[in-house]
Design a protein around this motif. Structure first.
Motif: not given
Length: 272
Positions: A182-189
């Protein structure tokens, strides 16, 4: 929208391939020597999202299709990579092709797993990698992943000094992986919007701040070009109403035009 990927980087033997294996359940080499992962392996990983499961139950959907993140397992970066050391140019090119970086940092001691500098010093490791990335003019969004297979004595002190957002995982036991995805998904904006019905419930991906026609492109390019309007309801409001028909009767479904900015959690029907 075109696929976005997160590159998993770090020094050799910090647990990158073990983490990748845990994330993707896909077999890539994780032997105890540097450069065993010369060609990057790619894994497509579903994004955990309980909202999608609830929508699927509500609509009695035949299929449930999650949003995904693409992870790329990149071979160990070494000091001097920006000058070509240890296949450095190839690795740096692989990192350039990714949209964001997960930097794996080892915080555990294990005499059976050699460290490339013969000492476990996470902050020193971070410094080396960031210097190599800077020397190669790569400054993409970074999330630090602290691989902590056991508690290090000075763990709190180390975590307090990490120069950016971080997540703790245990790559061997696979704890913390959902948070990491989920954090990676957010990191990609990225944000998620949904479509739901008897045929399928699906999580779609678009960039944060996308207008309705741009988001519609995720479904099909025709949807962007021929966009007329969108019927929109917030996921939580729809679930509360119990059905699309109820949500419509209660006035919860809005009609939005081309300027509408799609929000995370919107359930959308595009009209063309």
């Amino acid at each position: 929208m075109s696929k976005l990927s997160v590159g998993i980087v770090g020094l050799p033997n910090v647990g990158k391939s073990t983490l990748f294996n845990a994330l993707t359940k896909k077999s890539v080499p994780a032997e105890n020597y540097p450069f065993c992962t010369i060609d990057p392996s790619v894994g497509i990983v579903p994004v955990p999202d309980e909202r999608l499961d609830k929508l699927s139950d509500m609509s009695a959907s035949k299929k449930t299709i999650p949003a995904v993140v693409e992870f790329v397992d990149i071979a160990g970066l070494v000091k001097g990579a920006s000058e070509g050391a240890g296949l450095g140019n190839k690795f740096l090119q692989n990192i350039r092709e990714c949209d964001a970086i997960i930097q794996v940092v080892r915080i555990f001691e294990d005499k059976d797993i050699i460290h490339v500098h013969d000492k476990v010093d996470p902050l020193f490791d971070i410094e080396i990698i960031n210097l190599e990335l800077a020397a190669a003019n790569i400054n993409k969004p970074i999330l630090y992943v602290v691989n902590t297979s056991e508690v290090a004595e000075n763990k709190r002190d180390i975590l307090d000094r990490i120069p950016g957002p971080y997540i703790e995982v245990d790559a061997i036991f696979g704890t913390g992986l959902d948070k990491l995805i989920q954090a990676s998904y957010n990191l990609l904006d990225l944000i998620t919007f949904f479509t739901t019905g008897e045929k399928e419930s699906r999580a779609w991906t678009t960039k944060r701040g996308a207008t309705a026609p741009f988001a519609a492109k995720s479904i099909h390019t025709d949807f962007m070009e021929k966009f007329i309007r969108a019927e929109v309801v917030a996921c939580d409001k729809l679930l509360e109403a119990g059905s699309y028909a109820n949500a419509k009767a209660k006035g919860l479904v809005r009609t939005e035009g081309k300027e509408y900015i799609v929000q995370d959690g919107d359930v959308v029907e595009f009209l063309i």
